[in-house]
Design a protein around this motif. Sequence first.
Motif, PDB file in Angstrom:
ATOM      1  N   TRP A 211      44.143  34.018  24.282  1.00 58.69           N
ATOM      2  CA  TRP A 211      44.589  35.088  23.398  1.00 58.69           C
ATOM      3  C   TRP A 211      43.526  35.448  22.379  1.00 58.69           C
ATOM      4  CZ3 TRP A 211      48.331  38.590  23.269  1.00 58.69           C
ATOM      5  CH2 TRP A 211      49.442  38.419  24.111  1.00 58.69           C
ATOM      6  N   GLU A 212      42.654  34.492  22.044  1.00 60.52           N
ATOM      7  CA  GLU A 212      41.595  34.792  21.082  1.00 60.52           C
ATOM      8  C   GLU A 212      40.628  35.851  21.603  1.00 60.52           C
ATOM      9  OE1 GLU A 212      39.670  31.168  20.084  1.00 60.52           O
ATOM     10  OE2 GLU A 212      41.397  30.321  19.025  1.00 60.52           O
ATOM     11  N   HIS A 213      40.557  35.996  22.920  1.00 60.69           N
ATOM     12  CA  HIS A 213      39.655  36.983  23.525  1.00 60.69           C
ATOM     13  C   HIS A 213      40.331  38.330  23.771  1.00 60.69           C
ATOM     14  CE1 HIS A 213      37.787  33.073  24.623  1.00 60.69           C
ATOM     15  NE2 HIS A 213      36.666  33.740  24.435  1.00 60.69           N
ATOM     16  N   VAL A 214      41.640  38.405  23.583  1.00 68.62           N
ATOM     17  CA  VAL A 214      42.369  39.662  23.806  1.00 68.62           C
ATOM     18  C   VAL A 214      42.143  40.600  22.624  1.00 68.62           C
ATOM     19  CG1 VAL A 214      44.643  40.723  24.096  1.00 68.62           C
ATOM     20  CG2 VAL A 214      44.133  38.528  25.211  1.00 68.62           C
ATOM     21  N   VAL A 215      41.731  41.820  22.922  1.00 69.47           N
ATOM     22  CA  VAL A 215      41.603  42.865  21.899  1.00 69.47           C
ATOM     23  C   VAL A 215      42.800  43.801  22.078  1.00 69.47           C
ATOM     24  CG1 VAL A 215      40.176  44.704  20.941  1.00 69.47           C
ATOM     25  CG2 VAL A 215      39.091  42.697  21.984  1.00 69.47           C
ATOM     26  N   PRO A 216      43.754  43.798  21.152  1.00 70.63           N
ATOM     27  CA  PRO A 216      44.958  44.622  21.317  1.00 70.63           C
ATOM     28  C   PRO A 216      44.620  46.110  21.387  1.00 70.63           C
ATOM     29  CG  PRO A 216      45.249  42.995  19.570  1.00 70.63           C
ATOM     30  CD  PRO A 216      43.797  42.994  19.924  1.00 70.63           C
ATOM     31  N   THR A 217      45.461  46.845  22.085  1.00 73.33           N
ATOM     32  CA  THR A 217      45.231  48.265  22.272  1.00 73.33           C
ATOM     33  C   THR A 217      45.119  49.013  20.945  1.00 73.33           C
ATOM     34  OG1 THR A 217      46.232  48.366  24.458  1.00 73.33           O
ATOM     35  CG2 THR A 217      46.298  50.376  23.151  1.00 73.33           C
ATOM     36  N   ALA A 218      45.895  48.635  19.943  1.00 71.44           N
ATOM     37  CA  ALA A 218      45.825  49.317  18.652  1.00 71.44           C
ATOM     38  C   ALA A 218      44.416  49.241  18.081  1.00 71.44           C
ATOM     39  CB  ALA A 218      46.833  48.719  17.678  1.00 71.44           C
TER      40      ALA A 218
ATOM     41  N   MET B  52      43.891  39.776  30.613  1.00 70.45           N
ATOM     42  CA  MET B  52      45.050  39.041  31.081  1.00 70.45           C
ATOM     43  C   MET B  52      44.603  37.621  31.440  1.00 70.45           C
ATOM     44  SD  MET B  52      46.757  41.990  33.532  1.00 70.45           S
ATOM     45  CE  MET B  52      45.171  42.548  34.188  1.00 70.45           C
ATOM     46  N   PRO B  53      44.841  36.636  30.579  1.00 70.14           N
ATOM     47  CA  PRO B  53      44.451  35.253  30.906  1.00 70.14           C
ATOM     48  C   PRO B  53      45.302  34.731  32.068  1.00 70.14           C
ATOM     49  CG  PRO B  53      44.820  35.527  28.534  1.00 70.14           C
ATOM     50  CD  PRO B  53      45.394  36.741  29.220  1.00 70.14           C
ATOM     51  N   VAL B  54      44.648  34.380  33.199  1.00 67.74           N
ATOM     52  CA  VAL B  54      45.375  34.027  34.414  1.00 67.74           C
ATOM     53  C   VAL B  54      44.835  32.742  35.010  1.00 67.74           C
ATOM     54  CG1 VAL B  54      45.772  34.694  36.819  1.00 67.74           C
ATOM     55  CG2 VAL B  54      46.008  36.388  35.009  1.00 67.74           C
ATOM     56  N   GLY B  55      45.729  31.839  35.379  1.00 66.13           N
ATOM     57  CA  GLY B  55      45.392  30.684  36.199  1.00 66.13           C
ATOM     58  C   GLY B  55      44.168  29.930  35.736  1.00 66.13           C
ATOM     59  N   ASP B  56      43.185  29.819  36.643  1.00 71.14           N
ATOM     60  CA  ASP B  56      41.960  29.090  36.347  1.00 71.14           C
ATOM     61  C   ASP B  56      41.089  29.811  35.323  1.00 71.14           C
ATOM     62  OD1 ASP B  56      42.862  27.357  38.216  1.00 71.14           O
ATOM     63  OD2 ASP B  56      41.290  27.695  39.689  1.00 71.14           O
ATOM     64  N   MET B  57      41.479  31.027  34.932  1.00 72.00           N
ATOM     65  CA  MET B  57      40.697  31.800  33.979  1.00 72.00           C
ATOM     66  C   MET B  57      41.158  31.569  32.541  1.00 72.00           C
ATOM     67  SD  MET B  57      38.820  33.358  36.194  1.00 72.00           S
ATOM     68  CE  MET B  57      39.018  31.806  37.030  1.00 72.00           C
ATOM     69  N   ARG B  58      41.935  30.540  32.324  1.00 78.73           N
ATOM     70  CA  ARG B  58      42.559  30.405  31.012  1.00 78.73           C
ATOM     71  C   ARG B  58      41.630  29.894  29.916  1.00 78.73           C
ATOM     72  NH1 ARG B  58      48.691  28.464  32.005  1.00 78.73           N
ATOM     73  NH2 ARG B  58      49.304  30.103  33.449  1.00 78.73           N
ATOM     74  N   GLU B  59      40.338  29.686  30.274  1.00 84.32           N
ATOM     75  CA  GLU B  59      39.401  29.450  29.184  1.00 84.32           C
ATOM     76  C   GLU B  59      39.233  30.725  28.355  1.00 84.32           C
ATOM     77  OE1 GLU B  59      36.777  30.338  32.824  1.00 84.32           O
ATOM     78  OE2 GLU B  59      38.615  29.239  32.368  1.00 84.32           O
TER      79      GLU B  59
END
Length: 328
Positions: free
Chosen positions: A204-211, A194-201
């Motif tokens: 979405w490129e780092h998200v691995v979808p559940t599928a 979950m990219p949040v606030g100051d962690m937005r470095e």
Amino acid sequence: MSGVTLTDQFGRSIEYLRISVTDRCNFRCTYCMPLAGLPWLPKAEILSYEEIVAIVAQLAPLGLRRIRLTGGEPTIRPQLVSLVQQLRAVPGVEDISLSTNGVRLPELAQPLRDAGLDRINMSADSLRADRIVAIARKSLAFDPVVSLKAAEAAGLSPIKINVVVLRGVNDDEVGDFARLTRDHPWHVRFIELMPVGDMRELTWEHVVPTAEILDRLSSVDVLVPDDGPSRGNGPAAYYRYAGAPGTVGVITPMTHTYCGTCNRVRLTADGRLRTCLFGDHEVNLRDALRAGLPLEPLFRDALAGKPKEHALLQMQVGGLRALSQVGG
């Protein structure tokens, strides 16, 4: 025990309170807290243990049944065992759990269990020492398996392991974590970043979808849908490998929201009741408590404003700079 059931404006029964006992942490995980940390709350603004217990004692007759202690990292606040003892004595409280990074479990698991703690959720984003240091950005000679075994030996159950999956960082360890469930009665839950606030470095490129996570889990062995642990299932969907004592699960805040069944609210370390992890609606309980005012009207007003769902997909995070501020 009271038969009262509190519901929000959408008919969801609210019985679960997550209590942040500190905003501080001994890690600086890349997805949770800035490397430099955050401005810590002054001690005078943080709820004392007695104040936390007083809030729970007022909410339990209204239907509060389950408590989770969070942080920051809750085990770094002194005398946490004493808080668990006091909460265990509150009539109506049926379940007390702890979210922790596990660093102090080898020394604290048994005292916490003896005090009345029922179960733990432990964050563990790698099984490799060098990666643990890279993700946590702290070197504490930490072995997550040692801490998990300490929790199991103390009788804490069920034991859940939360793994935030980061593409290019730890996503190649999904199978290694899953194999733990074949040998131990542990429940490994893979969580979308979950990219949040100051962690937005972390984007979405780092998200691995559940599928994709499920595909990797299926490559280990055949997955069979499962009900998961008997207590505190929460938002995870669970699966089991044939004959395995543990389960694997997935939590999908980014690709599939689970807000429709949300039964929780959060109490921040400085006493604000937050009705949605990523919402901006919150009510100050601390000042009312210190003024000797009853909390029930404030609690009911808060539930009346609890949103239908979070707006994380629109990158709206309710003013959060980091997940560490509310304990996830």
